[in-house]
Write an enzyme that holds these catalytic residues in place. Structure first.
Site, PDB file in Angstrom:
ATOM      1  CD  GLU A   1      42.575  34.101  33.514  1.00 33.12           C
ATOM      2  OE1 GLU A   1      41.755  34.095  32.596  1.00 33.12           O
ATOM      3  OE2 GLU A   1      42.519  33.287  34.470  1.00 33.12           O
TER       4      GLU A   1
ATOM      5  CG  PHE B   1      47.327  33.481  49.207  1.00 33.22           C
ATOM      6  CD1 PHE B   1      48.230  34.230  48.487  1.00 33.22           C
ATOM      7  CD2 PHE B   1      46.577  32.524  48.531  1.00 33.22           C
ATOM      8  CE1 PHE B   1      48.381  34.049  47.126  1.00 33.22           C
ATOM      9  CE2 PHE B   1      46.722  32.335  47.172  1.00 33.22           C
ATOM     10  CZ  PHE B   1      47.629  33.097  46.471  1.00 33.22           C
ATOM     11  CG  LEU B   2      46.724  32.851  56.318  1.00 31.96           C
ATOM     12  CD1 LEU B   2      45.813  32.401  57.459  1.00 31.96           C
ATOM     13  CD2 LEU B   2      47.149  34.301  56.544  1.00 31.96           C
TER      14      LEU B   2
ATOM     15  CB  CYS C   1      50.577  39.323  39.249  1.00 29.80           C
ATOM     16  SG  CYS C   1      50.347  38.702  37.575  1.00 29.80           S
TER      17      CYS C   1
HETATM   18  P1  NAD Z   1      53.589  38.314  29.133  1.00 22.40           P
HETATM   19  O1  NAD Z   1      54.649  39.331  29.128  1.00 22.40           O
HETATM   20  O2  NAD Z   1      53.917  36.899  29.504  1.00 22.40           O
HETATM   21  O3  NAD Z   1      52.871  38.263  27.697  1.00 22.40           O
HETATM   22  C1  NAD Z   1      52.461  39.386  27.008  1.00 22.40           C
HETATM   23  C2  NAD Z   1      52.603  39.129  25.523  1.00 22.40           C
HETATM   24  O4  NAD Z   1      52.062  40.226  24.812  1.00 22.40           O
HETATM   25  C3  NAD Z   1      54.064  38.988  25.051  1.00 22.40           C
HETATM   26  O5  NAD Z   1      54.220  37.779  24.343  1.00 22.40           O
HETATM   27  C4  NAD Z   1      54.282  40.204  24.153  1.00 22.40           C
HETATM   28  O6  NAD Z   1      55.152  39.934  23.083  1.00 22.40           O
HETATM   29  C5  NAD Z   1      52.855  40.452  23.650  1.00 22.40           C
HETATM   30  N1  NAD Z   1      52.617  41.810  23.159  1.00 22.40           N
HETATM   31  C6  NAD Z   1      53.031  42.997  23.663  1.00 22.40           C
HETATM   32  N2  NAD Z   1      52.582  44.018  22.904  1.00 22.40           N
HETATM   33  C7  NAD Z   1      51.860  43.471  21.894  1.00 22.40           C
HETATM   34  C8  NAD Z   1      51.161  44.005  20.794  1.00 22.40           C
HETATM   35  N3  NAD Z   1      51.109  45.329  20.595  1.00 22.40           N
HETATM   36  N4  NAD Z   1      50.562  43.155  19.946  1.00 22.40           N
HETATM   37  C9  NAD Z   1      50.624  41.828  20.143  1.00 22.40           C
HETATM   38  N5  NAD Z   1      51.275  41.257  21.177  1.00 22.40           N
HETATM   39  C10 NAD Z   1      51.881  42.073  22.055  1.00 22.40           C
HETATM   40  O7  NAD Z   1      52.446  38.879  30.111  1.00 22.40           O
HETATM   41  P2  NAD Z   1      51.402  38.034  30.968  1.00 22.40           P
HETATM   42  O8  NAD Z   1      52.047  37.532  32.204  1.00 22.40           O
HETATM   43  O9  NAD Z   1      50.696  37.077  30.065  1.00 22.40           O
HETATM   44  O10 NAD Z   1      50.396  39.195  31.424  1.00 22.40           O
HETATM   45  C11 NAD Z   1      49.499  39.819  30.527  1.00 22.40           C
HETATM   46  C12 NAD Z   1      48.465  40.576  31.326  1.00 22.40           C
HETATM   47  O11 NAD Z   1      47.712  39.668  32.137  1.00 22.40           O
HETATM   48  C13 NAD Z   1      49.048  41.604  32.296  1.00 22.40           C
HETATM   49  O12 NAD Z   1      48.163  42.692  32.407  1.00 22.40           O
HETATM   50  C14 NAD Z   1      49.067  40.857  33.618  1.00 22.40           C
HETATM   51  O13 NAD Z   1      49.027  41.713  34.741  1.00 22.40           O
HETATM   52  C15 NAD Z   1      47.790  40.040  33.511  1.00 22.40           C
HETATM   53  N6  NAD Z   1      47.776  38.813  34.323  1.00 22.40           N
HETATM   54  C16 NAD Z   1      48.892  38.035  34.431  1.00 22.40           C
HETATM   55  C17 NAD Z   1      48.840  36.864  35.174  1.00 22.40           C
HETATM   56  C18 NAD Z   1      50.065  36.003  35.319  1.00 22.40           C
HETATM   57  O14 NAD Z   1      50.076  35.160  36.222  1.00 22.40           O
HETATM   58  N7  NAD Z   1      51.073  36.139  34.481  1.00 22.40           N
HETATM   59  C19 NAD Z   1      47.646  36.478  35.803  1.00 22.40           C
HETATM   60  C20 NAD Z   1      46.513  37.282  35.652  1.00 22.40           C
HETATM   61  C21 NAD Z   1      46.594  38.447  34.898  1.00 22.40           C
END
Ligand code: NAD
Length: 435
Positions: free
Chosen positions: A151, A249-250, A260
């Site tokens: 993503e 990004f500059l 992230c």
């Molecule tokens: P987040 O912490 O906001 O959300 C994660 C969710 O997963 C939480 O609600 C948590 O309760 C739930 N969770 C944890 N363990 C679980 C389980 N066993 N079963 C069901 N639910 C469970 O995290 P996020 O920011 O959404 O990031 C998620 C992933 O996406 C990460 O790997 C991150 O690096 C990636 N990512 C994040 C972004 C961003 O901007 N936040 C962008 C791209 C990719």
């Protein structure tokens, strides 16, 4: 399509809402019962522009559902997305326990063919491990495919990024899975790049590391600008207008933060070392990022001399504007640096205050009700996150109610000449001496 999303955080919830909005039937699963309860009650636990309306619209249309049961999610869907956290461990490598647990839980309840999609940011070769785990824990020997679909959304404009992505990367070695994934993404009418699983996983870490590198590159230049009297904004415009480089990004500032970039860089370094191909350039990117913040705090110290007992206002606590996310925010680091030096910090953020309280960050700082309340009687103002709201504030009034009108603009939000005309002593990043 019937789709389940495991993990209803910044990525999972926005993805689920957008999938529902283009017509899919989506069930969002989260093991945080409180979160699910609040979502079922119509409350959106995060702030993201446009998200609340999107969720409400699709819940009303019965296309978006919430549950804490992974079994219900897997039963009711053809494609199961994993969007759970992949946090860093002390040595920078990724803590894969969330992904592994979800893989085991899916395996335990999977009764017929499913496509399991990894949307979380994971180390290269995770797909293989997820597939092996599911195979091991699925007693019934059900057929399935694992796909990588990283993503690229940015918090603050996540809905727009999901609805109109630059590209969709799908890593898969199965035609059956690929056909279903194409159906999921067909309504978005965006370019789809199909790769092998390892390449798709690598694309995400390589992309985030490159963006962080751009930020550190311009920040290193900002230090040279300060030492030479050049203006980093002009330099960035000059190099960024070259199409091969691009202006995005500059923007010189306090450096990158958030949930992230810091963790993805650390992870990529750890992965490269584990694979015997160390990516040392990224260590320099990290060093520049750290130094940038240290230089900024040093400047505040050098200007105000003793910080102990000085009232310093901080505008902005989130890691970037238009989000309530304060995880690994540089603004919070700055607040804590100032508190450690004994300053009386009074901070304000348009959307991040609740999360700062909830996570008990910036302990010892006072939290103001408005940007103006924060600066009243302050001996200096630090701008740590560039919210648009700050640009609409009457700066003449700000100067009048401050004890001493000194501004340290960590995000180059204001124009030095204008600030000087308004009577501020104004310090920006990489823009020569104080105006
Ligand atoms: P987040 O912490 O906001 O959300 C994660 C969710 O997963 C939480 O609600 C948590 O309760 C739930 N969770 C944890 N363990 C679980 C389980 N066993 N079963 C069901 N639910 C469970 O995290 P996020 O920011 O959404 O990031 C998620 C992933 O996406 C990460 O790997 C991150 O690096 C990636 N990512 C994040 C972004 C961003 O901007 N936040 C962008 C791209 C990719």
């Amino acid at each position: 399509m019937d789709i389940a999303i495991i993990g209803s955080g910044y990525v999972g919830l926005v993805t689920g809402a957008c999938f529902a909005d283009v017509g899919h039937n989506v069930i969002c699963v989260d093991n945080d019962e409180r979160k699910v309860k609040s979502l079922l009650g119509g409350h959106i636990p995060i702030f993201e522009p446009g998200l609340e309306e999107l969720v409400h619209r699709n819940v009303s249309a019965h296309r978006l559902h919430f549950t804490s049961s992974i079994e219900e999610g897997v039963d009711r869907s053809q494609v199961v997305f994993i969007a759970v956290p992949t946090p860093p461990q002390a040595d920078g490598s990724v803590d894969m326990t969330y992904i592994e647990q979800v893989a085991r839980e899916i395996a335990a309840v999977m009764k017929e063919y499913r496509v399991i999609v990894d949307k979380s940011t994971v180390p290269v070769k995770t797909g293989e491990k997820v597939a092996n785990t599911i195979r091991r824990y699925n007693k019934a020997g059900v057929d399935f495919d694992v796909v990588s679909n990283p993503e690229f959304l940015r918090e603050g404009c996540a809905v727009q990024d999901l609805m109109c992505p630059d590209r969709i990367v799908i890593g898969s070695s199965s035609d059956r899975a690929l056909a279903l994934m194409k159906k999921v993404y067909e309504p978005f009418m965006a370019p789809i790049m199909v790769t092998d699983i390892n390449s798709a996983e690598l694309i995400k870490h390589a992309a985030n590391s490159f963006l962080a590198l751009k930020i550190s590159y311009i920040n290193a230049i900002s230090a040279i600008c300060e030492a030479s009297g050049a203006d980093v904004e002009k330099v960035a415009d000059g190099i960024g207008s070259d199409k091969r480089i691009g202006r995005a990004f500059l923007n010189a500032g306090l450096g990158y933060g958030g949930s992230c970039f810091p963790k993805d860089l650390a992870a990529f370094i750890a992965i490269s070392e584990e694979l015997g191909a160390p990516f040392n350039l990224l260590k320099e990117v990290q060093r520049i990022n750290r130094t940038q913040r240290e230089r900024f705090v040093k400047r505040v110290r050098e200007t105000l001399w003793v910080l102990k007992g000085k009232r310093i206002a901080v505008w902005g606590l989130t890691f970037k504007p238009d989000t309530d996310d304060v995880r690994s925010s540089v603004a919070i680091d700055i607040v804590n640096d100032l508190l450690r030096e004994g300053a009386d910090v009074i901070a304000y953020d348009p959307k991040g205050m609740d999360k700062v309280r909830e996570l008990n960050l910036a302990k010892g700082a006072l939290l103001a009700d408005s940007a103006l309340d924060a600066v009243r009687d302050a001996e200096a103002l630090v701008i740590a996150t560039e919210w648009k709201e700050f640009e609409a504030i009457n700066l003449d009034h700000v100067r009048k109610i401050m004890h001493t009108p000194i501004v340290f603009d960590g995000r180059n939000q204001f124009d030095p000449a204008t600030m000087k005309d308004l009577g501020f002593r104004y310090y920006a990043i990489g823009r020569g001496d104080a105006a």
